[in-house]
Design a protein around this motif. Structure first.
Motif, PDB file in Angstrom:
ATOM      1  N   UNK A 282      76.850  -9.163 134.813  1.00 33.81           N
ATOM      2  CA  UNK A 282      75.767  -9.672 133.964  1.00 33.81           C
ATOM      3  C   UNK A 282      75.959 -11.166 133.763  1.00 33.81           C
ATOM      4  N   UNK A 283      74.906 -11.932 133.972  1.00 33.52           N
ATOM      5  CA  UNK A 283      74.919 -13.367 133.688  1.00 33.52           C
ATOM      6  C   UNK A 283      73.818 -13.642 132.677  1.00 33.52           C
ATOM      7  N   UNK A 284      74.174 -14.332 131.577  1.00 34.61           N
ATOM      8  CA  UNK A 284      73.200 -14.696 130.552  1.00 34.61           C
ATOM      9  C   UNK A 284      73.203 -16.206 130.397  1.00 34.61           C
ATOM     10  N   UNK A 286      72.068 -19.247 127.878  1.00 34.97           N
ATOM     11  CA  UNK A 286      71.628 -19.495 126.509  1.00 34.97           C
ATOM     12  C   UNK A 286      72.562 -20.429 125.776  1.00 34.97           C
ATOM     13  N   UNK A 287      73.165 -19.915 124.715  1.00 34.07           N
ATOM     14  CA  UNK A 287      74.043 -20.729 123.883  1.00 34.07           C
ATOM     15  C   UNK A 287      73.839 -20.489 122.403  1.00 34.07           C
ATOM     16  N   UNK A 288      72.766 -19.770 122.054  1.00 33.02           N
ATOM     17  CA  UNK A 288      72.505 -19.432 120.657  1.00 33.02           C
ATOM     18  C   UNK A 288      73.003 -18.043 120.326  1.00 33.02           C
ATOM     19  N   UNK A 289      72.721 -17.603 119.099  1.00 33.83           N
ATOM     20  CA  UNK A 289      73.189 -16.288 118.646  1.00 33.83           C
ATOM     21  C   UNK A 289      72.627 -15.152 119.492  1.00 33.83           C
ATOM     22  N   UNK A 290      71.379 -15.308 119.973  1.00 37.06           N
ATOM     23  CA  UNK A 290      70.786 -14.245 120.785  1.00 37.06           C
ATOM     24  C   UNK A 290      71.562 -14.043 122.069  1.00 37.06           C
ATOM     25  N   UNK A 291      71.976 -15.134 122.702  1.00 39.45           N
ATOM     26  CA  UNK A 291      72.744 -15.014 123.944  1.00 39.45           C
ATOM     27  C   UNK A 291      74.102 -14.374 123.683  1.00 39.45           C
ATOM     28  N   UNK A 292      74.699 -14.685 122.535  1.00 38.73           N
ATOM     29  CA  UNK A 292      75.973 -14.045 122.187  1.00 38.73           C
ATOM     30  C   UNK A 292      75.772 -12.542 122.018  1.00 38.73           C
ATOM     31  N   UNK A 293      74.652 -12.157 121.405  1.00 36.62           N
ATOM     32  CA  UNK A 293      74.372 -10.726 121.262  1.00 36.62           C
ATOM     33  C   UNK A 293      74.243 -10.055 122.631  1.00 36.62           C
ATOM     34  N   UNK A 294      73.577 -10.719 123.577  1.00 35.11           N
ATOM     35  CA  UNK A 294      73.405 -10.138 124.921  1.00 35.11           C
ATOM     36  C   UNK A 294      74.755  -9.893 125.571  1.00 35.11           C
ATOM     37  N   UNK A 295      75.627 -10.900 125.569  1.00 38.43           N
ATOM     38  CA  UNK A 295      76.904 -10.744 126.280  1.00 38.43           C
ATOM     39  C   UNK A 295      77.843  -9.802 125.540  1.00 38.43           C
ATOM     40  N   UNK A 296      77.819  -9.832 124.205  1.00 39.34           N
ATOM     41  CA  UNK A 296      78.683  -8.920 123.451  1.00 39.34           C
ATOM     42  C   UNK A 296      78.239  -7.475 123.615  1.00 39.34           C
ATOM     43  N   UNK A 407      72.284  -8.702 137.360  1.00 42.13           N
ATOM     44  CA  UNK A 407      71.141  -8.936 136.474  1.00 42.13           C
ATOM     45  C   UNK A 407      71.351 -10.282 135.801  1.00 42.13           C
ATOM     46  N   UNK A 408      70.272 -11.042 135.676  1.00 44.47           N
ATOM     47  CA  UNK A 408      70.302 -12.358 135.026  1.00 44.47           C
ATOM     48  C   UNK A 408      69.403 -12.286 133.802  1.00 44.47           C
ATOM     49  N   UNK A 409      69.952 -12.684 132.656  1.00 46.80           N
ATOM     50  CA  UNK A 409      69.225 -12.578 131.380  1.00 46.80           C
ATOM     51  C   UNK A 409      68.983 -13.978 130.833  1.00 46.80           C
ATOM     52  N   UNK A 410      67.747 -14.271 130.506  1.00 47.36           N
ATOM     53  CA  UNK A 410      67.377 -15.557 129.913  1.00 47.36           C
ATOM     54  C   UNK A 410      67.314 -15.421 128.395  1.00 47.36           C
ATOM     55  N   UNK A 411      68.106 -16.263 127.707  1.00 47.11           N
ATOM     56  CA  UNK A 411      68.110 -16.261 126.236  1.00 47.11           C
ATOM     57  C   UNK A 411      67.885 -17.685 125.753  1.00 47.11           C
ATOM     58  N   UNK A 412      66.754 -18.271 126.171  1.00 48.06           N
ATOM     59  CA  UNK A 412      66.500 -19.676 125.851  1.00 48.06           C
ATOM     60  C   UNK A 412      65.267 -19.863 124.960  1.00 48.06           C
ATOM     61  N   UNK A 413      64.833 -18.790 124.320  1.00 45.30           N
ATOM     62  CA  UNK A 413      63.692 -18.915 123.422  1.00 45.30           C
ATOM     63  C   UNK A 413      62.719 -17.765 123.591  1.00 45.30           C
ATOM     64  N   UNK A 414      61.723 -17.734 122.724  1.00 43.25           N
ATOM     65  CA  UNK A 414      60.747 -16.649 122.755  1.00 43.25           C
ATOM     66  C   UNK A 414      59.438 -17.107 122.135  1.00 43.25           C
ATOM     67  N   UNK A 415      58.399 -16.336 122.398  1.00 38.50           N
ATOM     68  CA  UNK A 415      57.085 -16.668 121.865  1.00 38.50           C
ATOM     69  C   UNK A 415      56.294 -15.386 121.670  1.00 38.50           C
TER      70      UNK A 415
END
Length: 651
Positions: A282-284, A286-296, A407-415
């Motif tokens: 898994x590659x994520x 990001x750098x914010x709390x959401x990305x930490x949640x994904x990897x954890x 799998x590549x996960x983007x955690x750089x924002x949302x709308x």
């Protein structure tokens, strides 16, 4: 950053009000500023501390810290814990949740940072929230219904906050939620080891227990119910639908690559319980709390031997997993544009992820997706970068790294997602709003939370409360009132005086005689000025030398190692014991409010400053001044630790 690493050595900083050589007055005017000609005397000025000024939901942080530490006494028959709960939840009905997951801008703003280390506000708030659940505290009964009813689209932090505040103002509401349960990002965006579901459920249920808050889950506005129906059936509509569409990476072909997904979908699938394991690699990004949640989460759920699925199917809810007996660890990598100590995620969350076996590559930006023969991503190529303003720029000749990925996960924002309600999209996948959270050009429509600006949970809660007040004024055909400069829930001396039976008598102008000597009259509060709605007190206004360096009482965490993390879903954050909570609250410097240290009384050379008689005293009415004795020496102001005393009387 509020969760910056604590220095265990805790070296005290030397505080000096004056520099070397500052032993003479600056002007001839000041040289003759002596007792027989002085005109400046102390005034008692209530100001707002920067913890509250930094809180997006406007919590009276100093207020409930004062209660926990024992400075402000509860009313007769009420415990400290219940009184603190009631003060805290005036602004925010989720103390247990916010004490765990709020990134605490209040702690970043804390003036104590200029002495040693911020006050552990989150730890005290968690204690208040957890104790309230354990002891079954309820909100005060709601007032009689107004006959008005509000439709709230979205049952997340903003929607629930608005429903809570509207009911306290006398209005019924119906919450329309597209997912199976209320909670929004609390429930479907943050994993349970950070937000315990039993405590989240208890805090939501306490809001619903106010009554006349109807809940309709699994309901999509624009599909199951039209906006026109809402306008016919309700007196106002609040859009609090959140942002449930993740932002794609800014690399070619991310959107059309099947095994490239967003963090929003990934975490929702996990929190719904449909994704119980993931791909081996898994590659994520990001750098914010959401990305930490994904990897954890990825490290916790792991993968399975002989993995043969398409991982995007589980990550987007197309495939529902059953229980799996044996799992193996997944290799998980997080990439970020920033240095490790500059990531926007809470520092302790970053350190936890490293301990759990996540590899973090810092100061790199995605360059390109690497594809296999079948058109699926097999890796992500990143390159060293620097930040130019808010944008990353690849370093010339910077090192490139290929990270293998299933799998590549983007955690750089949302709308926002506007299926069926496309007309409400402002072109940026958000909803327009004014300063009062009204939707411009849409009579009776309001908006709050991530759908107006994706930000913190506490921001959404604060916006929901402001929107509720605006809706209240709208429903009563009142002119919308201007917001105070410092929003919103402040200590109220009049309320406190009423609470202890010391409220001033009414003032009858027709019977007024000589207006001098009001300090002896029972219709006035002796020389007290409330600037809390306009002024935030800074550390330079405090006598910091009063405070000794004292280590913060920190919560412990049960963070699994990389060998223990697989299948570890127990809560990580351990609450402080009550004694430590009280001791931590006592580290609060009570910025902008007297905390009864007696410095002004002890150091006044004329005995002009005195304690208010005990039967007439309460918080905010502890000291007063005999102006017949005061010579204007300003010593009381110099030794006031909290900036509560100013030399202004007589100007």
């Amino acid at each position: 950053m509020s969760t910056a690493q604590h220095d265990p050595k805790l070296q005290a900083r030397t505080f000096r009000r004056y520099k070397d050589g500052d032993h003479e007055w600056d002007s001839m005017h000041d040289k003759i500023f002596v007792g027989d000609t002085s005109h400046k005397c102390p005034t008692y000025v209530h100001k707002t501390p920067p913890c509250q000024g930094s809180c997006p939901s406007g919590e009276d942080v100093r207020g409930w810290l004062q209660i926990v530490r024992g400075i402000e006494k509860p009313p007769a028959g009420m415990s400290m814990q219940e009184y603190a709960f009631r003060r805290s939840t005036t602004a925010n009905p989720f103390p247990s949740m916010m004490g765990r997951v709020c990134p605490a801008p209040c702690q970043t703003g804390c003036n104590r940072n200029d002495v040693d280390d911020f006050v552990g506000i989150n730890a005290v708030e968690q204690y208040i929230g957890d104790t309230a659940i354990e002891q079954g505290f309820k909100f005060d009964p709601a007032p009689a219904l107004s006959g008005k009813k509000v439709a709230i689209i979205g049952g997340g932090p903003a929607g629930l906050s608005a429903a809570y505040q509207l009911r306290r103002l006398g209005h019924a509401s119906t919450i329309f939620e597209k997912l199976p349960e209320l909670g929004g990002m609390f429930r479907y965006g943050i994993p349970g080891y950070r937000v315990p579901r039993d405590k989240l459920g208890a805090e939501i249920q306490r809001i619903l227990d106010l009554g006349d808050i109807e809940v309709r889950c699994n309901t999509n506005i624009g599909q199951d119910i039209t906006v026109e129906q809402l306008e016919q059936d309700y007196d106002a509509v609040l859009w609090a639908m959140g942002c449930w569409t993740g932002r794609d990476l800014f690399v070619d072909k991310f959107a059309e690559t099947p095994n490239c997904v967003t963090a929003v979908d990934f975490l929702q699938a996990f929190n719904l319980g449909t994704m119980k394991y993931t791909a081996p690699r898994v590659v994520c990004v990001g750098g914010g709390d959401t990305s930490i949640d994904v990897v954890s989460v990825s490290r916790r759920i792991g993968t399975v031997a002989n993995y043969h699925e398409k991982p995007e199917d589980a990550a987007t809810g197309k495939l529902i997993h059953g229980e799996v007996a044996e799992k193996v660890p997944a290799t998980v990598t997080l990439t970020t544009l920033f240095a490790l100590d500059q990531m926007t995620a809470a520092e302790h969350e970053v350190q936890d992820a490293l301990k759990e076996g996540v590899t973090i590559l810092t100061q790199v930006m995605p360059k390109e997706i690497v594809f296999g023969a079948d058109g699926r991503a097999i890796g992500l190529k990143v390159v060293e970068c620097v930040m130019k303003g808010n944008l990353p720029q690849a370093c010339e000749g910077g090192k490139e790294t290929l990270i293998e990925a299933d799998i590549i996960v983007s955690a750089i924002g949302q709308y926002g997602r506007f299926d069926g309600v496309e007309a409400w999209n402002n072109g940026k996948n958000l909803i327009n709003h004014n300063a009062f959270y009204q939707v411009p050009g849409k009579e009776g429509h309001f908006a709050a939370g991530d759908i107006v600006r994706p930000h913190l949970l506490t921001t959404a809660i604060g916006q929901g409360a402001i929107a509720a007040e605006t809706i209240h004024q709208y429903l009563n055909a009142r002119e919308i009132q201007k917001r105070p400069k410092v929003d919103k829930h402040h200590f109220d001396l009049m309320r406190k005086l009423q609470e202890v039976g010391l409220e001033p008598k009414s003032f009858d102008t027709s019977k007024a005689e000589d207006m001098r000597g009001t300090s002896d009259m029972n219709y006035a509060v002796h020389n007290y000025e409330d600037r809390s709605k306009s002024t935030i007190v800074q550390s330079k206004e405090l006598f910091l030398g009063h405070f000794k360096a004292e280590a913060r009482h920190t919560r412990t965490e049960d963070v699994p190692t990389s060998e223990q993390v697989l299948g570890h879903f127990a809560e990580r954050m351990n609450a402080l014991a009550e004694a430590d909570v009280i001791a931590e609250a006592k580290r609060c410097m009570s910025c902008g409010m007297c905390f009864e240290c007696d410095n002004c009384v002890i150091f006044c050379p004329q005995d002009a400053v005195y304690r208010v008689p005990k039967k007439q005293a309460t918080l905010g009415r502890y000291v007063a001044t005999d102006y017949a004795r005061c010579i204007g020496c300003h010593i009381c102001a110099d030794v006031c630790p909290t900036g509560y005393i100013e030399m202004g009387m007589g100007e």
